[in-house]
Design an enzyme around this catalytic site. Structure first.
Site, PDB file in Angstrom:
ATOM      1  N   CYS A   2       5.222  34.328 -38.094  1.00 21.23           N
ATOM      2  CA  CYS A   2       5.253  33.350 -38.071  1.00 21.23           C
ATOM      3  C   CYS A   2       3.922  32.694 -37.277  1.00 21.23           C
ATOM      4  O   CYS A   2       2.994  33.176 -36.656  1.00 21.23           O
ATOM      5  CB  CYS A   2       6.592  33.337 -37.274  1.00 21.23           C
ATOM      6  SG  CYS A   2       8.092  33.231 -37.611  1.00 21.23           S
ATOM      7  N   ARG A  27      -1.236  34.802 -41.643  1.00 18.72           N
ATOM      8  CA  ARG A  27      -0.548  35.785 -40.919  1.00 18.72           C
ATOM      9  C   ARG A  27       0.674  36.070 -41.856  1.00 18.72           C
ATOM     10  O   ARG A  27       1.641  37.213 -41.056  1.00 18.72           O
ATOM     11  CB  ARG A  27       0.239  34.941 -39.783  1.00 18.72           C
ATOM     12  CG  ARG A  27      -1.184  34.274 -38.830  1.00 18.72           C
ATOM     13  CD  ARG A  27      -0.638  33.412 -38.032  1.00 18.72           C
ATOM     14  NE  ARG A  27       0.234  33.682 -36.499  1.00 18.72           N
ATOM     15  CZ  ARG A  27      -0.146  34.566 -36.091  1.00 18.72           C
ATOM     16  NH1 ARG A  27      -1.073  34.382 -35.479  1.00 18.72           N
ATOM     17  NH2 ARG A  27       1.719  34.990 -35.254  1.00 18.72           N
ATOM     18  N   TRP A  74       7.951  33.616 -40.648  1.00 16.92           N
ATOM     19  CA  TRP A  74       8.633  34.260 -41.365  1.00 16.92           C
ATOM     20  C   TRP A  74       9.651  35.096 -41.626  1.00 16.92           C
ATOM     21  O   TRP A  74      10.585  35.614 -39.868  1.00 16.92           O
ATOM     22  CB  TRP A  74       7.093  35.806 -41.409  1.00 16.92           C
ATOM     23  CG  TRP A  74       7.361  37.119 -41.722  1.00 16.92           C
ATOM     24  CD1 TRP A  74       6.559  37.610 -42.786  1.00 16.92           C
ATOM     25  CD2 TRP A  74       7.796  38.181 -41.217  1.00 16.92           C
ATOM     26  NE1 TRP A  74       6.906  38.458 -43.503  1.00 16.92           N
ATOM     27  CE2 TRP A  74       7.498  39.402 -42.571  1.00 16.92           C
ATOM     28  CE3 TRP A  74       8.223  39.035 -40.241  1.00 16.92           C
ATOM     29  CZ2 TRP A  74       7.980  41.153 -42.097  1.00 16.92           C
ATOM     30  CZ3 TRP A  74       9.419  39.651 -40.060  1.00 16.92           C
ATOM     31  CH2 TRP A  74       8.787  41.209 -41.450  1.00 16.92           C
ATOM     32  N   ASN A 100       8.383  31.089 -32.530  1.00 16.56           N
ATOM     33  CA  ASN A 100       7.593  32.607 -32.562  1.00 16.56           C
ATOM     34  C   ASN A 100       8.493  33.655 -32.163  1.00 16.56           C
ATOM     35  O   ASN A 100       8.792  33.294 -30.281  1.00 16.56           O
ATOM     36  CB  ASN A 100       6.496  32.774 -32.562  1.00 16.56           C
ATOM     37  CG  ASN A 100       5.401  32.151 -33.360  1.00 16.56           C
ATOM     38  OD1 ASN A 100       6.002  31.274 -34.464  1.00 16.56           O
ATOM     39  ND2 ASN A 100       4.346  32.282 -33.716  1.00 16.56           N
ATOM     40  N   GLY A 101       9.126  34.968 -32.480  1.00 15.01           N
ATOM     41  CA  GLY A 101       9.431  35.665 -31.507  1.00 15.01           C
ATOM     42  C   GLY A 101      10.666  36.045 -31.821  1.00 15.01           C
ATOM     43  O   GLY A 101      11.399  35.469 -32.944  1.00 15.01           O
ATOM     44  N   GLU A 481      -6.903  55.925 -44.694  1.00 13.58           N
ATOM     45  CA  GLU A 481      -7.385  54.978 -44.294  1.00 13.58           C
ATOM     46  C   GLU A 481      -7.513  54.076 -46.108  1.00 13.58           C
ATOM     47  O   GLU A 481      -6.453  52.848 -46.389  1.00 13.58           O
ATOM     48  CB  GLU A 481      -8.350  54.320 -43.927  1.00 13.58           C
ATOM     49  CG  GLU A 481      -9.305  53.299 -43.848  1.00 13.58           C
ATOM     50  CD  GLU A 481      -7.856  51.861 -43.929  1.00 13.58           C
ATOM     51  OE1 GLU A 481      -6.900  52.297 -43.173  1.00 13.58           O
ATOM     52  OE2 GLU A 481      -8.533  50.525 -43.473  1.00 13.58           O
ATOM     53  N   LYS A 485      -5.020  50.698 -47.598  1.00 13.23           N
ATOM     54  CA  LYS A 485      -5.965  49.587 -48.867  1.00 13.23           C
ATOM     55  C   LYS A 485      -5.406  49.787 -50.310  1.00 13.23           C
ATOM     56  O   LYS A 485      -4.669  48.513 -50.188  1.00 13.23           O
ATOM     57  CB  LYS A 485      -7.330  50.279 -48.489  1.00 13.23           C
ATOM     58  CG  LYS A 485      -8.103  49.688 -47.372  1.00 13.23           C
ATOM     59  CD  LYS A 485      -7.927  48.479 -47.006  1.00 13.23           C
ATOM     60  CE  LYS A 485      -7.066  48.267 -46.193  1.00 13.23           C
ATOM     61  NZ  LYS A 485      -6.800  48.633 -44.557  1.00 13.23           N
ATOM     62  N   GLU A 488      -1.673  48.630 -49.945  1.00 13.39           N
ATOM     63  CA  GLU A 488      -1.241  47.305 -49.045  1.00 13.39           C
ATOM     64  C   GLU A 488      -1.266  46.379 -49.855  1.00 13.39           C
ATOM     65  O   GLU A 488      -0.549  44.977 -50.047  1.00 13.39           O
ATOM     66  CB  GLU A 488      -1.756  47.403 -48.140  1.00 13.39           C
ATOM     67  CG  GLU A 488      -2.546  47.433 -47.541  1.00 13.39           C
ATOM     68  CD  GLU A 488      -2.833  46.788 -46.067  1.00 13.39           C
ATOM     69  OE1 GLU A 488      -2.402  46.578 -45.522  1.00 13.39           O
ATOM     70  OE2 GLU A 488      -3.749  47.052 -45.709  1.00 13.39           O
ATOM     71  N   HIS A 504       0.187  72.931 -49.824  1.00 10.46           N
ATOM     72  CA  HIS A 504       1.237  72.861 -49.491  1.00 10.46           C
ATOM     73  C   HIS A 504       2.281  71.872 -50.148  1.00 10.46           C
ATOM     74  O   HIS A 504       3.764  71.635 -49.243  1.00 10.46           O
ATOM     75  CB  HIS A 504       1.440  73.031 -47.528  1.00 10.46           C
ATOM     76  CG  HIS A 504       0.697  73.648 -47.190  1.00 10.46           C
ATOM     77  ND1 HIS A 504       1.205  75.070 -46.931  1.00 10.46           N
ATOM     78  CD2 HIS A 504      -1.098  73.612 -46.717  1.00 10.46           C
ATOM     79  CE1 HIS A 504      -0.660  76.000 -46.554  1.00 10.46           C
ATOM     80  NE2 HIS A 504      -1.233  74.808 -46.235  1.00 10.46           N
ATOM     81  N   LYS A 603      -0.098  39.549 -41.725  1.00 15.63           N
ATOM     82  CA  LYS A 603      -1.625  40.062 -40.904  1.00 15.63           C
ATOM     83  C   LYS A 603      -1.231  40.664 -39.265  1.00 15.63           C
ATOM     84  O   LYS A 603      -1.964  41.295 -38.920  1.00 15.63           O
ATOM     85  CB  LYS A 603      -2.691  38.589 -40.620  1.00 15.63           C
ATOM     86  CG  LYS A 603      -3.328  38.951 -40.338  1.00 15.63           C
ATOM     87  CD  LYS A 603      -4.645  40.234 -40.750  1.00 15.63           C
ATOM     88  CE  LYS A 603      -6.048  40.074 -39.828  1.00 15.63           C
ATOM     89  NZ  LYS A 603      -6.394  41.462 -40.195  1.00 15.63           N
TER      90      LYS A 603
HETATM   91  O1  M6R Z   1      -3.712  43.927 -35.143  1.00 18.16           O
HETATM   92  P1  M6R Z   1      -3.565  45.864 -35.136  1.00 18.16           P
HETATM   93  O2  M6R Z   1      -5.011  46.126 -35.063  1.00 18.16           O
HETATM   94  O3  M6R Z   1      -3.035  45.832 -33.807  1.00 18.16           O
HETATM   95  O4  M6R Z   1      -3.063  45.616 -36.671  1.00 18.16           O
HETATM   96  C1  M6R Z   1      -2.586  47.215 -37.015  1.00 18.16           C
HETATM   97  C2  M6R Z   1      -1.953  46.565 -38.320  1.00 18.16           C
HETATM   98  O5  M6R Z   1      -0.260  46.135 -38.145  1.00 18.16           O
HETATM   99  C3  M6R Z   1      -2.257  46.984 -39.517  1.00 18.16           C
HETATM  100  O6  M6R Z   1      -3.821  47.195 -39.192  1.00 18.16           O
HETATM  101  C4  M6R Z   1      -2.378  46.900 -40.769  1.00 18.16           C
HETATM  102  O7  M6R Z   1      -1.761  47.935 -40.945  1.00 18.16           O
HETATM  103  C5  M6R Z   1      -3.111  46.043 -41.889  1.00 18.16           C
HETATM  104  N1  M6R Z   1      -2.274  45.627 -42.651  1.00 18.16           N
HETATM  105  C6  M6R Z   1      -3.933  47.208 -42.531  1.00 18.16           C
HETATM  106  O8  M6R Z   1      -4.585  46.746 -43.497  1.00 18.16           O
END
Ligand code: M6R
Length: 608
Positions: A2, A27, A74, A100-101, A481, A485, A488, A504, A603
């Protein structure tokens, strides 16, 4: 998740709110709404879906009024529908609230409010706030919000307007970020700087359990106990153009291309070349204790967690410190026993990730010292840690973290080097590491110049539904990582594995339709990685290798090779993540995905 933007000032509120909502789109959200006040009239519009739907709803209508609140939602409690979109109001439509929250005790509050005649029009937890505020209101909106804060459990960043209180917005926070923006044209409140960066870079942070009344030319902050708080505005470094695409088709690509500058910004003014020692002023409040530290626990989520996994190897190489890395979402459920002089490092781009915040609060309870590596200045994690280092990477708007990963690795390397030089690391090693760090921006540029080759590889493989990413030691977190990427933003299933684990289990998946991205550096792991690649080859699995320039052997084995320049072993991860980012980006583009706002993702994950 949100987002909140509010404005009270000299200008018409509606266009400013719409512009702010668009800046919050990154966001992640599923509905939006606004309420604008003109004297004793409040005009409210809400829509399911994107901001454009809200704009269509408003159409040619003129919305008068210089005071307004707006929100992107959201969904947590109740589906993403117009009825559940914010703002929410009381029975008489006097109070309008955005939030928000999560209000954790909303169910019991709702039951009681219903008994006193409140009629609920949504399934949200937020609506209880509107009814509660209305029930306490006696002409003083700030007081009614304060009384409401005392009743609710859970987290909130909220903004409230009332028909009988024109030209005034009351905002409050507990657990969800809220900042006030000050400009000549009026006063803003928002959940993050990017929503108001076009109008002002002068911000005032609210602390937990504080509320504020904002008017066109003033703001007053007080605690939940009605104690006045004096706080002046800080200037944030972000500029309006940082939040623009500047000719790039997506923020993700723009941010990938910003990475040479990101590294510069992380090291600028922070190194003493002659002594081979970094200077990290943000650590001075704890330096005497930190230089004796022998245990570090890094807590983080997502990409920030993978940066932590990488840092473990770097600290092991440069220092005598034992590093453990923990997923913040799991950390607080463990029985925490810290050795004396343990430091917790919370790493977060946003500085607002709920799990990471909860983890450091738990560590604080157990007496640990807290450091933050955070990008957003003044964010909750930055303020709740004892000391730390800012990334100075500018806003990261794309939901997929890219430049922040590189920045985190750079900052962690500086931190390890600083501690290592106060332990056993030699001057020669210190100087060599700094030289290699300074060479990185040009080396990243070199990789970016090969983007077309990486795009061609994406064209070849983007229709393959399952991918494997493999690496060893420094290459292992990059494999994780790289897989994150790809999955996602392209929705291709991908797994990141330690190459040694392949036998394994994952080897059962290898077939001609499953590409493997092998992260292979010319380091002590090289021959072992070659063996893994051979094993995949003999099962006819396609190999895309990310390898070191000059490695000719890999050409014979891999179907495709992306070369990265030579650097120190500990810095290979910084270079090798760039091809992974580009590969993910181009696959997602070829598949027509919504790259900057992938489905279901936000985000900044501000709920646990
Ligand atoms: O703001 P932050 O670095 O704490 O966020 C952590 C994760 O939410 C963030 O890295 C998320 O996994 C991204 N979508 C990765 O690309």
């Amino acid at each position: 998740m949100c987002g909140i933007i509010c404005y009270v000032g000299k200008d018409k509120a509606e266009p400013i709110l719409i512009e702010g909502l668009k800046r919050l789109e990154y966001r992640g959200y599923d509905s939006a709404g606004l309420a604008v006040q003109d004297g004793d009239q409040i005009c409210c519009h809400r829509a399911k879906g994107k901001i454009i739907e809200l704009e269509k709803k408003i159409g040619d209508m003129t919305i008068p009024g210089n005071t307004g609140i707006a929100h992107t939602r959201w969904a947590t409690h109740g589906e993403p529908t117009e009825a559940n979109a914010h703002p929410h109001s009381d029975n008489d439509g006097n109070v309008f609230v955005i939030h928000n929250g999560i209000i954790e005790n909303y169910y019991s509050l709702k039951k009681n409010l219903k008994k006193s005649g409140a009629v609920f029009k949504s399934e949200t937890d937020t609506e209880v706030l509107a009814h509660l505020i209305a029930s306490y209101f006696d002409g003083d909106l700030n007081k009614a919000v304060r009384q409401t804060m005392a009743k609710v459990e859970g987290t909130f960043g909220m903004a409230v307007i009332h028909k009988q209180v024109p030209d005034e917005i009351v905002v409050a926070r507990r657990g969800s970020p809220l900042i006030i923006g000050v400009s000549d044209g009026g006063t803003f409140a928002a959940s993050d700087v990017s929503a108001m960066v076009r109008y002002t870079n002068k911000v005032v942070h609210l602390n937990d359990n504080e509320l504020a009344t904002i008017t066109a030319d003033d703001f007053t902050i007080s605690t939940g106990q009605a104690q006045t708080v004096q706080r002046s505005a800080e200037t944030v470094e972000w500029a309006a153009e940082d939040a623009d695409l500047n000719g790039f088709p997506h923020f993700m690509l723009k941010e990938i291309y910003e990475q040479p500058d990101t590294i510069q910004n992380a090291i600028r003014g922070r190194i003493d070349r002659g002594e081979g020692v970094p200077k990290l002023g943000g650590l001075s409040p704890v330096w005497e204790q930190l230089k004796e530290c022998r245990h570090i626990v890094i807590v983080a989520c997502g990409t920030s967690y993978y940066a932590g996994c990488e840092a473990k190897y770097v600290f092991e190489k440069l220092t005598e410190i034992d590093v453990t890395v923990a997923l913040a979402s799991e950390f607080r459920y463990r029985k925490l026993n810290f050795a004396p002089n343990t430091f917790i490092i919370a790493m977060s781009q946003s500085g607002e990730t709920a799990d990471t915040l909860a983890a450091i609060r738990e560590a604080r309870r157990k007496g640990a010292s807290l450091l933050g590596i955070v990008n957003v200045v003044g964010s909750s994690i930055a303020r709740e840690t004892d000391a730390g280092v800012y990334n100075h990477a500018g806003p990261e708007i794309g939901v997929a973290s890219t430049k922040i990963f590189i920045s985190q690795l750079t900052v962690l390397t500086l931190m390890a080097l600083l501690l290592g030089r106060h332990q056993n690391l030699s001057l020669t090693d210190g100087v060599e590491t700094i030289r290699a760090l300074e060479a990185l921006p040009d080396q990243v540029k070199d990789i970016l110049s090969k983007a077309n080759d990486i795009q061609a590889i994406a064209e070849k493989y983007h229709k393959h539904g399952n991918w494997l990413f493999l690496g060893r030691k420094y290459g292992y977190p990059i494999a994780m990582e790289g897989a994150l990427k790809l999955k996602e933003i392209s929705y291709i299933h991908a797994e990141g594995y330690a190459a040694g684990e392949m036998k394994h289990g994952p080897i059962a998946l290898i077939n001609p339709k499953m590409p493997t991205v092998a992260i292979i550096f010319q380091d002590s792991m090289y021959e072992k990685m070659i063996s893994n690649i051979q094993e995949i080859k003999s099962r006819r699995g396609p190999i895309i290798a990310i390898a070191t320039e000059g490695d000719e052997k890999i050409r014979e084995l891999a179907d495709d090779v992306i070369y990265i320049p030579k650097t120190l072993d500990i810095l290979n991860p910084i270079l090798s993540v760039v091809p992974c980012q580009l590969l993910a980006y181009y696959c997602a583009q070829l598949l027509g995905r919504n790259i900057d706002k992938p489905r279901n993702l936000a985000k900044s994950v501000t709920v646990e």
